[in-house]
Design an enzyme around this catalytic site. Structure first.
Site, short mmCIF file in Angstrom:
data_model
loop_
_atom_site.label_atom_id
_atom_site.label_comp_id
_atom_site.label_asym_id
_atom_site.label_seq_id
_atom_site.Cartn_x
_atom_site.Cartn_y
_atom_site.Cartn_z
N LYS A 1 0.83 -1.21 0.00
CA LYS A 1 0.00 0.00 0.00
C LYS A 1 0.86 1.25 0.00
CE LYS A 1 -4.26 -1.80 1.92
NZ LYS A 1 -5.13 -1.84 3.09
N LYS B 1 -7.80 -12.64 -8.35
CA LYS B 1 -9.08 -12.73 -7.68
C LYS B 1 -10.00 -11.57 -8.12
CE LYS B 1 -10.38 -12.47 -3.01
NZ LYS B 1 -10.01 -12.36 -1.61
N LYS C 1 -13.10 -6.13 -5.16
CA LYS C 1 -14.08 -5.06 -5.10
C LYS C 1 -13.44 -3.70 -5.30
CE LYS C 1 -14.65 -5.02 -0.02
NZ LYS C 1 -13.57 -4.15 0.38
#
Ligand code: TRP
Length: 334
Positions: free
Chosen positions: A114, A197, A200
């Site tokens: 991140k 994957k 979202k």
């Protein structure tokens, strides 16, 4: 409730809830709600570790809450709440922060990733993110925490924090729940890149179907899903990742086995499968979308449900916090 085992899980409010969230997690939560004492929360405080537009964050928190209900989570059977409405989470987080070695947080892979992605906003919250998560996990004396594979390291930190706490103050305050990693539901992959994957927070909308997408969008996204070379409709993750992913989605939503689907589509083309699958997805998500829209129309009702969830959670959280205060030498609470 006394003899039911407790499950706790949370979801950061970023992006859109997808078909992957539904199939991988929420679909099983609706079964778990019958046998377990379940707490599910929206991690809106965790969302703050990256820049959020205030109006979008608030809207999304309502929206996720409404989507959970529309997908079949019962707010009476479960305790569903927003993390920020239960102040004990941040209170416990501070206490655990004071037990956490800097070096440990520095090694967390998700922090490193991140920090690389948000070079302009490497704030201390991004760094202490896993400590807040440990507070979430330990707050309700849960027996199980269902999480994704990517959260493994955060759970290890949580377990170690329990160890540090017990070394210093003795046992009996926290229970470390068993992680349920990838045990619930099927793993759904990105529509365009089936090696990843379905996420979202994916920036490319074509990679996922959102649970509140309309029929048109769903059809378009499924039809443009990446398929593989060859033409046979067969489940083979290694060589036919795209088709296998579509078969998995189909199988879960239609309640048919993969073998049955392979038989049904023998000699047919990818296009057939996609048209039918789009139809299955639309059938499944249409009522969800309708219920969702109804819920979103009545904010007062949503507010009431959220506050009631937060009150029930807070009552339980307070028990843990009281014990912690007593144990570590803070003066009496209220
Ligand atoms: N970090 C989790 C995620 O991004 C969300 C989360 C926050 C969570 N606190 C939690 C999950 C506690 C399980 C338990 O998916």
């Amino acid at each position: 409730m006394e003899n039911k085992k407790t499950i706790l899980s949370g979801s950061t409010v970023t992006g859109n809830l997808t078909l992957g969230n539904y199939i991988g997690a929420i679909n099983t939560w609706t079964q778990l709600q019958e046998q377990y004492d379940c707490l599910y929360f929206l991690a809106d405080l965790h969302a703050l570790t990256v820049h959020q537009d205030p109006a979008v964050l608030r809207e999304r928190t309502y929206s996720f809450f409404a989507q959970y209900l529309a997908l079949g989570l019962d707010p009476q059977k479960n305790i569903i709440f927003a993390q920020s409405q239960v102040p004990q989470h941040t209170e416990l987080s501070w206490i655990l922060t004071c037990l956490t070695p800097m070096g440990y947080l520095n090694r967390m892979t998700q922090f490193k990733e991140k920090a690389e992605k948000h070079v302009k906003n490497i704030n201390a919250g991004l760094f202490t993110y896993p400590v807040l998560m440990a507070a979430d996990i330990l707050m309700y004396q849960a027996d199980f925490v269902p999480v994704g594979e990517d959260q493994k390291q955060h759970l290890e930190l949580c377990r170690d924090l329990v160890g540090y706490f017990e070394n210093r103050y003795g046992k009996g305050v926290f229970r470390m729940p068993e992680p349920m990693i990838g045990k619930t539901g099927a793993r759904i992959m990105s529509l365009q890149d089936p090696s990843k994957k379905m996420s979202k927070s994916d920036e490319n909308e074509k990679n996922f179907v959102a649970v509140i997408d309309d029929a048109k969008k769903i059809e378009k996204k499924i039809k443009s899903a990446a398929t593989d070379s060859g033409s046979e409709i067969k489940f083979d993750v290694e060589n036919k990742a795209g088709v296998s992913n579509l078969l998995t989605i189909y199988s879960v939503l239609a309640g048919k086995t993969i073998e049955q689907l392979e038989k049904d589509y023998e000699g047919k083309m990818y296009g057939h499968l996609k048209v039918d699958l789009a139809d299955v997805v639309v059938q499944k998500l249409q009522p969800v979308r309708e219920k969702y829209e109804d819920l979103m129309k009545n904010r007062d009702h949503l507010d009431q449900l959220m506050i009631s969830g937060a009150e029930r959670a807070s009552e339980r959280a307070e028990k843990t916090i009281k014990k912690v205060y007593e144990t570590i030498g803070l003066v009496r609470r209220r």
